[in-house]
Write a protein that holds these residues in place. Structure first.
Motif: not given
Length: 294
Positions: A77-81, A106-110
């Motif tokens: 997730s973006m939070d963990r990254l 990358f599907y769920q990353k803008s």
């Protein structure tokens, strides 16, 4: 510093500081791969990551390159990254963070998410695309399509993030190499990685592809076909890119900058194909020894 899973990385990243971020691969279902067998995907505890980074900072305080180890840490997730990226920046402030990513990571990353990751020095990501041929992608169970490849790579590019890709020759099988190479080049010409590892598959025991080969459902390309596949792929490639085919799995090895060295490279491959001999095919039987049924 301890690792609980295999360290898999490109040869070009051998001088990076390795920090284990995840273990295993979220997909772990590609028919040709056994890298992560026996290592179910899991996220490494943040405390362990920080402890390893503290140790690394004492040994290599001015490291310029770090490798976030794991099958595809960008699935996080973006939070963990973000949390992990801040720790890398704290302890290895001069290092870019390279790692593996799958297209569907990358599907769920803008685009904005990817920009934020680049600001945290996640950059020069390595993506094992393998092929741009939908028939091959489906056959080897990559879990995405050529359309997905183009869409997600354009997001990476819009974010200004550098990335490298892997083309894995030989996956189409006997008699299909040239047409598959042309299809792949059509997809590659729509994306803009700066570096490509050009390699070819060895059918390894303990893989689904190996079982398919034993059952007569898959027949390997000849060594000549593998070289013809490379030649056709590169002939149809219009990218400005560095091509790295220096690997033990290839029958011919080279490193070239395209388009500057394209004509010379194609000429050399044509010469090799023209002078190809049965003796050379026999000399490459080491690959068959790897895949031979015991």
């Amino acid at each position: 510093m301890q690792f609980s899973g295999p360290i898999v990385r490109p040869a070009t990243d051998a001088d990076s500081v390795f920090i284990e971020v995840t273990v295993g691969c979220t997909h772990d279902a590609c028919t040709f791969c056994n890298f992560y067998k026996g290592y179910p995907f899991r996220v490494v505890d943040i405390e362990k990551i920080e402890g390893d980074l503290q140790e690394a900072s004492r040994l290599y305080p001015h490291a310029k390159r770090a490798w976030a180890s794991g099958g595809n840490p960008l699935a996080l997730s973006m939070d963990r990254l973000t949390e992990i990226g801040k720790l890398f920046k704290k302890y290895l402030p001069e290092a870019n963070i390279a790692t593996y990513g799958r297209i569907n990571d990358f599907y769920q990353k803008s685009v904005e998410d990817l920009r934020q990751l680049k600001e945290l020095r996640f950059n020069d990501i390595v993506i094992g695309i393998e092929s741009g041929d939908d028939e091959v992608l489906e056959a080897v169970n990559k879990g995405y399509t050529a359309e997905d490849i183009v869409r997600e790579c354009k997001k990476i590019e819009e974010a200004g993030m550098d990335y490298r890709v892997i083309y894995l020759g030989g996956l189409a099988g006997l008699g299909k190499a040239v047409i598959s190479a042309k299809r792949s080049a059509e997809i590659w010409n729509q994306i803009h990685p700066h570096y490509m590892y050009l390699t070819t598959v060895s059918v390894l025991p303990d893989t689904e592809l190996y079982e398919e080969m034993k059952a007569g459902k898959f027949t390997e390309e000849t060594e000549l076909e593998r070289i013809q596949e490379f030649r056709e792929f590169l002939r149809n490639l219009n990218n400005k890119i560095t091509v790295d085919a220096v690997t033990s799995t290839n029958g011919v090895t080279f490193r070239a900058r395209l388009p500057e060295e394209k004509n010379k490279l194609i000429q050399e491959l044509d010469k090799f194909i023209l002078n190809y001999s049965k003796e050379y095919e026999e000399a490459m039987q080491w690959r068959r020894s790897v895949t031979r049924t015991v």
